[in-house]
Design a protein around this motif. Structure first.
Motif, PDB file in Angstrom:
ATOM      1  N   THR A 242     -56.171   6.982  57.888  1.00 49.49           N
ATOM      2  CA  THR A 242     -55.523   7.589  56.782  1.00 49.49           C
ATOM      3  C   THR A 242     -54.387   6.321  56.756  1.00 49.49           C
ATOM      4  OG1 THR A 242     -55.750   9.761  57.711  1.00 49.49           O
ATOM      5  CG2 THR A 242     -54.211   9.452  55.994  1.00 49.49           C
ATOM      6  N   TYR A 243     -54.552   6.142  55.090  1.00 52.22           N
ATOM      7  CA  TYR A 243     -53.819   5.110  54.859  1.00 52.22           C
ATOM      8  C   TYR A 243     -52.233   5.831  54.234  1.00 52.22           C
ATOM      9  CZ  TYR A 243     -57.572   2.188  55.140  1.00 52.22           C
ATOM     10  OH  TYR A 243     -58.751   1.390  55.503  1.00 52.22           O
ATOM     11  N   ALA A 244     -51.413   6.133  55.174  1.00 53.77           N
ATOM     12  CA  ALA A 244     -50.025   6.618  54.632  1.00 53.77           C
ATOM     13  C   ALA A 244     -48.967   6.258  55.238  1.00 53.77           C
ATOM     14  CB  ALA A 244     -50.440   8.202  54.919  1.00 53.77           C
TER      15      ALA A 244
ATOM     16  N   LYS B  20     -77.854  19.260  65.189  1.00 50.30           N
ATOM     17  CA  LYS B  20     -76.886  18.954  65.982  1.00 50.30           C
ATOM     18  C   LYS B  20     -75.619  18.964  65.049  1.00 50.30           C
ATOM     19  CE  LYS B  20     -74.284  17.038  69.265  1.00 50.30           C
ATOM     20  NZ  LYS B  20     -73.730  17.606  70.454  1.00 50.30           N
ATOM     21  N   ALA B  21     -74.429  19.858  65.294  1.00 52.83           N
ATOM     22  CA  ALA B  21     -73.409  19.632  64.224  1.00 52.83           C
ATOM     23  C   ALA B  21     -72.285  19.074  64.883  1.00 52.83           C
ATOM     24  CB  ALA B  21     -73.073  21.289  64.249  1.00 52.83           C
ATOM     25  N   ILE B  22     -71.673  18.168  63.873  1.00 50.05           N
ATOM     26  CA  ILE B  22     -70.621  17.284  64.331  1.00 50.05           C
ATOM     27  C   ILE B  22     -69.445  17.383  63.472  1.00 50.05           C
ATOM     28  CG2 ILE B  22     -70.155  14.836  64.722  1.00 50.05           C
ATOM     29  CD1 ILE B  22     -73.055  14.397  64.840  1.00 50.05           C
ATOM     30  N   LEU B  23     -68.283  17.709  63.959  1.00 49.50           N
ATOM     31  CA  LEU B  23     -66.983  17.790  62.961  1.00 49.50           C
ATOM     32  C   LEU B  23     -66.593  16.641  62.429  1.00 49.50           C
ATOM     33  CD1 LEU B  23     -64.529  19.592  62.095  1.00 49.50           C
ATOM     34  CD2 LEU B  23     -63.742  18.980  64.259  1.00 49.50           C
ATOM     35  N   LEU B  24     -66.308  16.576  61.037  1.00 47.69           N
ATOM     36  CA  LEU B  24     -65.590  15.345  60.336  1.00 47.69           C
ATOM     37  C   LEU B  24     -64.201  15.563  60.497  1.00 47.69           C
ATOM     38  CD1 LEU B  24     -68.080  14.928  57.253  1.00 47.69           C
ATOM     39  CD2 LEU B  24     -68.442  14.362  59.809  1.00 47.69           C
ATOM     40  N   GLU B  25     -63.682  14.454  61.463  1.00 44.63           N
ATOM     41  CA  GLU B  25     -62.041  14.495  61.423  1.00 44.63           C
ATOM     42  C   GLU B  25     -61.749  12.946  61.762  1.00 44.63           C
ATOM     43  OE1 GLU B  25     -60.699  16.463  64.827  1.00 44.63           O
ATOM     44  OE2 GLU B  25     -62.314  16.069  66.259  1.00 44.63           O
TER      45      GLU B  25
ATOM     46  N   ALA C 127     -76.041   5.854  61.922  1.00 47.76           N
ATOM     47  CA  ALA C 127     -74.925   5.662  61.627  1.00 47.76           C
ATOM     48  C   ALA C 127     -74.201   6.056  60.136  1.00 47.76           C
ATOM     49  CB  ALA C 127     -74.640   4.244  61.782  1.00 47.76           C
ATOM     50  N   VAL C 128     -73.121   6.692  60.130  1.00 50.04           N
ATOM     51  CA  VAL C 128     -72.764   7.250  58.899  1.00 50.04           C
ATOM     52  C   VAL C 128     -71.218   6.881  58.669  1.00 50.04           C
ATOM     53  CG1 VAL C 128     -72.443   9.405  57.619  1.00 50.04           C
ATOM     54  CG2 VAL C 128     -74.084   9.178  59.514  1.00 50.04           C
ATOM     55  N   ASP C 129     -71.055   6.482  57.318  1.00 52.72           N
ATOM     56  CA  ASP C 129     -69.585   6.150  56.729  1.00 52.72           C
ATOM     57  C   ASP C 129     -69.539   7.202  55.923  1.00 52.72           C
ATOM     58  OD1 ASP C 129     -69.343   4.116  58.596  1.00 52.72           O
ATOM     59  OD2 ASP C 129     -69.425   2.597  57.084  1.00 52.72           O
ATOM     60  N   PHE C 130     -68.073   7.684  55.870  1.00 48.48           N
ATOM     61  CA  PHE C 130     -67.842   8.962  54.888  1.00 48.48           C
ATOM     62  C   PHE C 130     -66.487   8.209  54.404  1.00 48.48           C
ATOM     63  CE2 PHE C 130     -70.250  11.834  57.551  1.00 48.48           C
ATOM     64  CZ  PHE C 130     -71.046  12.611  56.320  1.00 48.48           C
ATOM     65  N   SER C 131     -66.321   8.207  53.208  1.00 51.96           N
ATOM     66  CA  SER C 131     -64.964   8.147  52.341  1.00 51.96           C
ATOM     67  C   SER C 131     -64.509   9.212  51.730  1.00 51.96           C
ATOM     68  CB  SER C 131     -64.995   6.696  51.716  1.00 51.96           C
ATOM     69  OG  SER C 131     -63.902   6.750  50.666  1.00 51.96           O
ATOM     70  N   PHE C 132     -63.341   9.726  51.906  1.00 50.45           N
ATOM     71  CA  PHE C 132     -62.938  10.934  51.398  1.00 50.45           C
ATOM     72  C   PHE C 132     -61.673  10.371  50.447  1.00 50.45           C
ATOM     73  CE2 PHE C 132     -64.904  12.710  54.824  1.00 50.45           C
ATOM     74  CZ  PHE C 132     -65.432  13.909  54.603  1.00 50.45           C
ATOM     75  N   ASP C 133     -61.845  10.302  49.083  1.00 49.86           N
ATOM     76  CA  ASP C 133     -60.753   9.799  48.047  1.00 49.86           C
ATOM     77  C   ASP C 133     -60.199  10.744  47.239  1.00 49.86           C
ATOM     78  OD1 ASP C 133     -59.451   8.462  46.280  1.00 49.86           O
ATOM     79  OD2 ASP C 133     -60.980   6.819  45.996  1.00 49.86           O
TER      80      ASP C 133
ATOM     81  N   GLU D  71     -59.501   8.668  52.989  1.00 46.53           N
ATOM     82  CA  GLU D  71     -59.459   8.703  54.369  1.00 46.53           C
ATOM     83  C   GLU D  71     -60.847   8.489  55.134  1.00 46.53           C
ATOM     84  OE1 GLU D  71     -58.031  12.727  55.444  1.00 46.53           O
ATOM     85  OE2 GLU D  71     -56.481  12.674  53.944  1.00 46.53           O
ATOM     86  N   LEU D  72     -61.046   7.840  55.831  1.00 37.31           N
ATOM     87  CA  LEU D  72     -62.478   7.291  56.585  1.00 37.31           C
ATOM     88  C   LEU D  72     -62.843   8.004  57.454  1.00 37.31           C
ATOM     89  CD1 LEU D  72     -61.901   3.430  55.852  1.00 37.31           C
ATOM     90  CD2 LEU D  72     -62.928   5.048  54.125  1.00 37.31           C
ATOM     91  N   VAL D  73     -64.255   8.297  57.788  1.00 39.72           N
ATOM     92  CA  VAL D  73     -64.827   8.911  58.996  1.00 39.72           C
ATOM     93  C   VAL D  73     -66.180   8.052  59.293  1.00 39.72           C
ATOM     94  CG1 VAL D  73     -65.812  10.935  60.079  1.00 39.72           C
ATOM     95  CG2 VAL D  73     -63.699  11.012  58.553  1.00 39.72           C
TER      96      VAL D  73
END
Length: 618
Positions: A17-19, A613-618, A525-531, A511-513
């Motif tokens: 998190t860039y803050a 398979k469930a995986i929490l994004l955090e 492999a998965v890259d998430f970006s929450f903008d 915010e990157l996951v």
């Protein structure tokens, strides 16, 4: 990069998190009183306040979500702030607005900034006289930080214009912000100024207030001057504030209402006490109220709108207020027969051009002949110019207004009501380019009675809903007090996520996951970006070729409050796909789920349990 990460044999979640820490004082969501206190205590200066608002405008209005709410910023705002800082140091503050930046709808006359009505026809028009309300604000020490976009000539409710284009709704930038004061509404919601000024001929303060989670008052006709506000209909036009709190609304109203010799409609206040807002803001006990629920306007409302307002009314009822179901006989006919905009617009605008010194453009017909307008108002302009007003019909419509007002006054007296209550607008905001249905503006507009829109909550889609109170003439402060009783216990003000506080003058980064999954032979492999600024979820997924035969899909799910995973809200990748990338608009539910750690990715394959398979994004 994703292929290299796949060499790992574990599941890893990396979160960035860039803050950074906020500065000591930030204007974000600050009230007028909070800014004024910080100024008085020396924790900030008006120059710093102006500069932060300008930085927010630069960051979020033309970049990022591109709200497009501002026509132009005031190039002299910083210099005026410096003068007011010096004045404060020498002799104190003039008023609660001393050194406070405000946003002004671009149909209010300003002599140091062009006044355009958001039309290319008037792009360089500088009126010879400032509007009465702007002059009062300036005399009180306020700073005009920018002028805001409007539906061209204030003739519509979606806020699109030939000069500035389409303003976006900060709660969903794919949708309209309401209008015609949509620029002010979006800008105030996004903290581009402490509060803002709009005008209301038929809903133009109230609808943007509803759609931008704000408070907005259409004052009683004659309570405040319309001198120097570009007219749409002089017998119907009003001007007033939009704000993030009722207290801010009251502060501005106390400094702008009252008799003005230049506006004959205000003559009644020449011999009567001017209504006071701040001193009456906390004067109402909810248990003592009698509110009339206008049933026909609830029946026609969309479900999300109706439910939110009925919940608000339930709160009043729980406090002991009396809620009365009200039917107004022949209301639709009374409203239809009392419309006058078509009779007044052309002559009013032409007179405005003559009065305030417009030389290049001197008539509505010239604007039409030169095609200096947006297509969104073309049909209305054509109709007005082709169907010249009939004086006898005009007189009948004006008389019908008296009949409407008498009918409403009778309802108030018969039921001993403090206010009528109904949805500000029956439907939530449409997507840009669509026609907006559901306008409930005419009852107040045609009768001249005051109407206040307040936040009542949000629809299931996360869109703001406005509740409107209609009151008796010049009892405007009582409407604010009725609303304050509710707002004190029900704070529905929620800032839009796409214009968050700046961090060292910059918007927060995404915010990157990052996920590396190796489960029963399935490797991906998965890259998430929450903008949150762009309000976009972006993702990239790589499936190891050795897993393609047994991998089925990956989806996003939101966990319910009971701990159950709901249905898939987004398919990320399907069978036989080795690599995909994509992006999705972040709904309110999705944003909330991610923030509250309730957003999961679910992976499916032939070697996994049927539930995946469930995986929490955090």
């Amino acid at each position: 990069m994703l292929k290299r990460i796949l060499n790992s044999f574990f599941v890893m979640i990396a979160f960035a998190t860039y803050a950074t820490a906020q500065t000591e004082f930030s204007v974000f969501e600050k009230s007028i009183s909070e800014i004024q206190q910080a100024l008085a205590e020396g924790r900030t200066t008006s120059v710093e306040v102006v500069e932060e608002y300008l930085a927010r405008i630069s960051t979020y209005d033309k970049l990022g979500p591109r709200l497009n709410s501002i026509v132009r910023v005031n190039e002299n705002a910083v210099a005026r702030a410096a003068e007011l800082d010096e004045e404060r140091a020498k002799s104190g503050a003039r008023s609660l607005l001393h050194g406070i930046p405000l946003l002004i709808k671009d149909n209010y006359n300003t002599t140091n900034m062009a006044t355009t009505g958001s039309s290319i026809a008037l792009a360089n028009f500088f009126p010879n006289t400032v509007s009465t309300q702007v002059k009062k604000l300036l005399d009180a020490g306020a700073i005009v930080i920018a002028k805001t976009n409007l539906h061209e000539f204030a003739y519509g409710i979606t806020s699109v214009s030939s000069l500035t284009g389409q303003t976006r709704n900060p709660y969903d930038y794919r949708r309209v912000p309401g209008g015609s004061s949509g620029g002010t509404g979006a800008a105030v919601a996004a903290s581009f100024g402490a509060a803002g000024m709009g005008s209301d001929t038929c809903g133009s303060i109230r609808i943007p207030s509803a759609y931008n989670n704000l408070y907005g008052l259409r004052p009683s006709k004659g309570l405040s001057s319309i001198f120097g506000i570009m007219p749409l209909s002089h017998t119907q036009d009003t001007g007033g504030p939009l704000a993030r709190s009722l207290e801010d609304l009251a502060i501005i109203l106390d400094l702008t209402v009252g008799f003005d010799p230049a506006d004959p409609a205000t003559q009644a206040l020449e011999s009567e006490p001017t209504p006071q807002f701040i001193e009456n803001l906390y004067s109402v006990e909810a248990s003592e109220l009698r509110l009339g629920k206008l049933t026909s306007y609830f029946d026609s409302a969309g479900e999300g709108t109706r439910v939110a307002i009925e919940e608000a009314l339930s709160w009043y009822q729980a406090q002991g207020a009396t809620i009365v179901d009200v039917v107004i006989p022949d209301l639709a006919e009374l409203i239809a027969s009392s419309r006058v905009i078509g009779y007044e617009f052309e002559s009013d605008l032409n007179e405005y051009f003559e009065t305030f010194g417009s030389e290049d453009i001197d008539s509505l017909s010239k604007i039409f002949e030169l095609s200096l307008f947006h297509d969104a108002i073309g049909g209305r302009l054509s109709q007005i110019l082709e169907e010249r007003p009939d004086e006898a019909e005009y007189a009948v419509s004006l008389e019908a207004r008296t009949t409407l007002r008498q009918a409403l006054n009778l309802i108030f007296e018969t039921h001993n009501l403090d206010a009528l209550v109904y949805p500000t607008i029956a439907q939530t905001p449409v997507f840009i380019g669509e026609q907006q249905p559901g306008n409930n503006c005419s009852m107040a507009a045609n009768s001249g009675l005051p109407a206040l829109s307040i936040p009542a909550g949000f629809s299931q889609a996360g869109l703001p809903v406005g509740m409107e109170f209609l009151g008796k003439r010049f009892k405007d402060p009582h409407l604010l007090a009725i609303a304050q009783a509710f707002a004190a216990s029900n704070d529905h003000r929620r800032p839009p996520s796409i214009a968050p506080p700046l961090v060292n003058g910059q918007p927060p980064g995404p915010e990157l996951v990052e996920l590396i999954i190796n489960e029963n032979g399935i490797r991906l492999a998965v890259d998430f970006s929450f903008d949150v600024v762009a309000n976009l979820l972006s993702y990239e997924i790589f499936v190891d070729p050795s897993s393609l035969q047994i991998f089925s899909a990956a989806t996003l799910h939101i966990m319910s409050g009971e701990g159950d995973l709901g249905a898939a809200v987004l398919n990320l990748i399907g069978p036989a796909s080795e690599q995909v990338s994509g992006e999705s608009f972040m709904s309110e539910d999705l944003r909330t789920a991610f923030k509250n750690k309730q957003l999961y990715m679910r992976v499916f394959g032939s070697e996994l349990p049927v539930a995946g398979k469930a995986i929490l994004l955090e």
